[in-house]
Every structure is written in structure tokens, then in C-alpha cells.
Scaffold this active site. Structure first.
Site, mmCIF file in Angstrom:
data_model
loop_
_atom_site.group_PDB
_atom_site.id
_atom_site.type_symbol
_atom_site.label_atom_id
_atom_site.label_comp_id
_atom_site.label_asym_id
_atom_site.label_seq_id
_atom_site.Cartn_x
_atom_site.Cartn_y
_atom_site.Cartn_z
ATOM 1 N N LYS A 1 -15.354 -3.276 8.600
ATOM 2 C CA LYS A 1 -14.048 -3.947 8.561
ATOM 3 C C LYS A 1 -13.147 -3.496 7.408
ATOM 4 O O LYS A 1 -11.943 -3.772 7.422
ATOM 5 C CB LYS A 1 -14.244 -5.474 8.464
ATOM 6 C CG LYS A 1 -14.762 -6.099 9.731
ATOM 7 C CD LYS A 1 -13.697 -6.074 10.810
ATOM 8 C CE LYS A 1 -14.309 -6.114 12.181
ATOM 9 N NZ LYS A 1 -13.735 -5.226 13.152
ATOM 10 N N TYR B 1 -27.189 -0.540 15.492
ATOM 11 C CA TYR B 1 -27.420 -1.456 14.370
ATOM 12 C C TYR B 1 -28.815 -2.026 14.570
ATOM 13 O O TYR B 1 -29.070 -2.685 15.578
ATOM 14 C CB TYR B 1 -26.400 -2.596 14.374
ATOM 15 C CG TYR B 1 -24.994 -2.194 13.964
ATOM 16 C CD1 TYR B 1 -24.564 -2.337 12.647
ATOM 17 C CD2 TYR B 1 -24.092 -1.697 14.896
ATOM 18 C CE1 TYR B 1 -23.279 -1.982 12.260
ATOM 19 C CE2 TYR B 1 -22.794 -1.335 14.521
ATOM 20 C CZ TYR B 1 -22.397 -1.484 13.193
ATOM 21 O OH TYR B 1 -21.123 -1.129 12.822
ATOM 22 N N PRO C 1 -20.239 -3.468 4.428
ATOM 23 C CA PRO C 1 -19.866 -2.499 5.472
ATOM 24 C C PRO C 1 -20.365 -2.845 6.882
ATOM 25 O O PRO C 1 -19.944 -2.188 7.843
ATOM 26 C CB PRO C 1 -20.495 -1.193 4.978
ATOM 27 C CG PRO C 1 -21.590 -1.618 4.062
ATOM 28 C CD PRO C 1 -21.168 -2.908 3.449
ATOM 29 N N HIS D 1 -15.466 4.753 21.602
ATOM 30 C CA HIS D 1 -16.737 4.088 21.912
ATOM 31 C C HIS D 1 -16.463 2.762 22.612
ATOM 32 O O HIS D 1 -15.778 1.904 22.075
ATOM 33 C CB HIS D 1 -17.537 3.842 20.620
ATOM 34 C CG HIS D 1 -18.233 5.068 20.118
ATOM 35 N ND1 HIS D 1 -19.270 5.030 19.210
ATOM 36 C CD2 HIS D 1 -18.049 6.373 20.420
ATOM 37 C CE1 HIS D 1 -19.690 6.266 18.985
ATOM 38 N NE2 HIS D 1 -18.959 7.094 19.691
ATOM 39 N N TYR E 1 -15.725 -7.363 16.463
ATOM 40 C CA TYR E 1 -16.020 -5.969 16.124
ATOM 41 C C TYR E 1 -14.821 -5.082 16.446
ATOM 42 O O TYR E 1 -14.438 -4.212 15.657
ATOM 43 C CB TYR E 1 -17.264 -5.499 16.898
ATOM 44 C CG TYR E 1 -17.834 -4.206 16.366
ATOM 45 C CD1 TYR E 1 -18.857 -4.209 15.424
ATOM 46 C CD2 TYR E 1 -17.333 -2.977 16.784
ATOM 47 C CE1 TYR E 1 -19.372 -3.028 14.914
ATOM 48 C CE2 TYR E 1 -17.833 -1.786 16.275
ATOM 49 C CZ TYR E 1 -18.854 -1.812 15.343
ATOM 50 O OH TYR E 1 -19.346 -0.646 14.828
#
Ligand code: APR
Ligand code: PHB
Length: 398
Positions: free
Chosen positions: A303, A207, A299, A79, A391
Site C-alpha cells: 500500500k 503470499y 509492506p 494481475h 488489495y
């Protein structure tokens, strides 16, 4: 050899066969360092736990180095970005453009399975279903691990104990309270997660910040989806039919995503609380903690597994250098080095959690502030780059 066919002594006794313990065992075995893994549960139980599924590039590189990345490369989904949904719209954070890196979507269960298979192929010793695991003489040069299984009581002498036994394990609990310092934040909500064999609503993760609460659209493959909605800590899984779950998820997504959502029967449904937790130091005498045994992150940002891998990267290098006669600097500096990276990931997952969730005191003002910050994030290349760097995974210090 003992009755159970295990050595009576090993170089490293690894407590726990989750991703941390298995990955450490694999890296040590490939470097010629002997280890025995002692795990409380059965292999099927370990594989039955559903966890997050986003791997940082550094984690993938470590799995390559461990020789367990063939299936990951064949089946994992690369991704190049994620989407943030708020105020009725979706905005993409383009990792490839911002920092030239990516993440790989591949379930933690699959990572664990690949590591278990690799260990079995090496014929490396693992004890499953060990109860009453206890650690002794950690402040001497010859610590011991004791446990009980179907064959009776056993004891293993070793040079080092690697505490990879998660948040509820015996390892952290074996450090004297006078030495251990813990830091904790408990969040006033949980995540209700559903796994189902339907195509993901969108090719990348979404998200979503919404006045009704946070939602996340994730996946395990192009035919298996993983969805979450923020829920109250008083909620029970039994109260959430699949229909109620998907109605709530749809209500928190933008119109296009809500219309595209394909629903199907859930194959797993569970509620997980959210917490940030760090224990310091990560070394006490001959005991070295790694992964969830030392730290927990919420979550948001996925990580947990990546931090476990980063501890194991430092720990395996330090142990291998020690056994190659290259000195003990890696082992001496292990705790400080890990914690520097751990706290950055703790900060990131706390920040991302705080930005995306509805808290009891968020209110209309808090909602507007969150939306303003999200607007800044997607509109500023500097802010978007900071999100992307964290990220995708911060660099290692070597
Ligand atoms: N003795 C032996 N084994 C134990 C004991 C004990 N007293 N207590 C726990 N264990 C085992 C657990 O059964 C589990 O298999 O230790 C293992 C720890 O595995 P995880 O909890 O998965 O922790 P870790 O390997 O550090 O992996 C971190 O898992 O929890 C997620 O979000 C986290 O993704 C991250 C990753
Ligand atoms: C998941 O796929 O389970 C997942 C993905 C991203 C997260 C958390 C969980 O931030």
C-alpha cells in the site's frame, strides 16, 4: 533568477523527489502551476532504492493522467488475482471475478524513473543534493525554504510547501510537537528481500503463511523475481547466503511452488523492518504533507506507494483548484480527506500483516486461528471480496 538559475519565488516548493514529490510536480506542471523540487540525494541514489511493485488501478489512472504511463502499459504486468498459501496448499483470490478490477505489477523504481524523465523533458526545476534543507514562516502566507548545495546557500519563497520528503524528512519535523499527534505500531520482525534475474515461480504473487514465518513470491517482470521471507530483527544480511535464503523460502512454500522455484544469484538483498505510523494533521499552515512523510505501512499488501499517490491526487486537485480561483475547500479539507483513506489502508495492511506472520506469541493455537481465518477467507465470497476490494484499492471519495 538566482545564481543557480532557479527562480527566487515559486508557487509550490516541493521537498523530496521520491514518487510523491515527482508525481505532484508532474500533475502541477501539466495544470500550469509552478513548482520547484528540492531533494537531499542524487538522482542515482533515489533510483537505487528497491521498493514494492504493485500498483492499484487508481494509481495507474493517476499516472495516465500525469502523462507518464506509456512504459507502464507496455511493460507492466496486469494481475487479475493473488494466491494465498497455507497449510500446504495454495488458493487463488480472483479479483477479476470478485470485483472486476486488477492490479499492475511495475516496480516503484520504474515509476520514479518515468517521472524523472518526464520532469526533465518539461525542463522543470529540480535541485538535487541539497543539504541542510529548512522550512520557515509556515504559518504566514509567504513561507520560505532554505538549503545548501555545491553553489552555497539558497532560499526560495513560495505560497505553499509540499512535504514529500519521506519518513526521515524535515517537513513533518517542522510541525510543532504541540500540534502533531502520531500513532505507531512496530512489528517484532523484518522482511529479508532478494531480487534476482530468474523467471517468477508462478505467474501471480504468492503470499504464504507458514509456521516458520511469512514468505512472499513477487516479481518485477517475467524474467526478474522478488522474494521475501520474514526474519528476526536481529538478523544480518551477511548471514544469509543465497542458498540459505532459497532453502528457507522453499521450506515455507507449498510443494508444487517449492519444486518449481528457479534460483539464481541475488542482485540485491536487504532487510527492512515493518512499522505502521500515522502523523496527524497532514496540513499545518502552508505546509502540506504527502506520502511517507505522513504515514508508513508495513509492506504486506503493497500500500505504501499507492497511498502516496492517493495523497498526491487530493493535493494536486486542491492546489490546482486554488490557483484556478475555484476556492480553498480542497486545501482546507486536505488533511481530513487524506486521513480517512489513509487509516483504511493502515488498517488493511496491519490486518494482512497480523494474519500472515508468525509473532512471538503465535504458538500452535495462534497458527490454527490464522489457518482458520485464511480458510474462511478463501471459502467465503464475502470475505474474499473484502480482501480483493482493499488489495486492488478502495474508491476515492470523489
Ligand atoms: N530535504 C530534501 N529531501 C529529503 C529530505 C530533506 N530533508 N529528507 C528526505 N528527502 C528525500 C529523500 O531522499 C527521498 O528521495 O525525500 C524523498 C522521499 O521519498 P520516499 O521516501 O520514497 O517517500 P515518498 O515519495 O512519499 O514515496 C512513498 O516510497 O518509501 C516508499 O513505501 C513507500 O512506496 C512508498 C513510497
Ligand atoms: C514487491 O514486489 O516488492 C512486493 C509486492 C507485494 C507486496 C510487497 C512487496 O505486498
Amino acid at each position: 533568477m538566482s545564481d543557480a538559475g532557479l527562480p527566487r519565488r515559486t508557487q509550490v516548493a516541493i521537498i523530496g523527489a521520491g514518487p510523491s514529490g515527482l508525481l505532484l510536480g508532474q500533475l502541477l506542471a501539466r495544470a500550469g502551476v509552478d513548482a520547484v523540487i528540492i531533494e537531499r540525494q542524487s538522482p542515482d541514489y533515489v533510483l537505487g532504492r528497491i521498493r514494492a511493485g504493485v500498483l492499484e488501478q487508481g494509481t495507474v489512472e493517476l499516472l495516465e493522467h500525469a502523462g507518464v504511463a506509456t512504459r507502464l502499459h507496455a511493460e507492466g504486468l496486469v494481475h487479475d488475482g493473488v494466491e494465498l498459501a497455507f497449510d500446504g496448499r495454495r488458493h487463488r483470490i480472483d479479483f477479476a471475478d470478485l470485483i472486476g478490477r486488477h492490479v499492475t505489477v511495475y516496480g516503484q523504481t520504474e515509476v520514479t524513473r518515468d517521472l524523472m524523465n518526464a520532469r526533465a523533458a518539461l525542463g522543470a526545476p529540480t535541485v538535487y543534493e541539497a543539504s541542510e534543507v529548512s522550512l520557515h514562516d509556515l504559518d504566514t502566507d509567504s513561507p520560505r525554504v532554505g538549503w545548501r548545495d555545491a553553489g552555497g546557500r539558497h532560499e526560495l519563497a513560495c505560497d505553499w510547501v509540499a512535504g514529500c520528503d519521506g519518513y526521515h524528512g524535515v517537513s513533518r519535523a517542522s510541525i510543532p510537537a504541540s500540534v502533531l499527534r502520531t500513532y505507531e505500531r512496530v512489528y517484532p520482525f523484518g522482511w529479508l528481500g532478494v531480487l534476482c534475474d530468474t523467471p517468477p515461480v508462478s505467474p501471480e504473487l504468492i503470499y504464504a503463511n507458514h509456521p516458520r514465518g511469512f514468505a512472499l513470491c513477487s516479481m518485477r517482470s517475467t524474467t526478474r523475481s522478488r522474494y521475501y521471507v520474514q526474519c528476526g530483527l536481529d538478523q544480518k544480511v551477511e548471514d544469509w547466503s543465497d542458498e540459505r535464503f532459497f532453502d528457507e523460502l522453499r521450506a515455507r512454500l507449498d510443494e508444487r511452488a517449492a519444486a518449481a522455484l528457479v534460483t539464481g544469484p541475488s542482485i540485491e538483498k536487504s532487510i527492512a523492518p515493518l512499522r505502521s505510523f500515522v502523523a496527524e494533521p497532514m496540513r499545518h499552515g502552508r505546509l502540506l504533507l504527502a506520502g511517507d512523510a505522513a504515514h508508513i505501512v508495513p509492506p504486506t499488501g503493497a500500500k505504501g506507494l499507492n497511498l502516496a499517490a492517493s495523497d498526491v491526487r487530493y493535493l494536486s486537485r486542491a492546489l490546482v483548484a486554488h490557483y484556478r480561483g475555484e476556492g480553498s475547500a480542497g486545501l482546507d479539507g486536505y488533511s481530513a480527506r487524506c486521513l480517512a483513506r489513509v487509516w483504511k489502508a493502515v488498517r488493511f495492511s496491519w490486518w494482512f500483516t497480523t494474519l500472515m506472520h508468525r509473532f512471538p506469541d503465535t504458538g500452535d493455537f495462534g497458527q490454527k486461528i490464522q489457518e482458520a481465518e485464511l480458510g474462511y477467507l478463501v471459502g467465503s465470497r464475502a470475505a474474499a471480496t473484502a480482501l480483493a476490494e482493499n488489495y486492488v484499492g478502495l474508491p476515492f471519495d470523489d
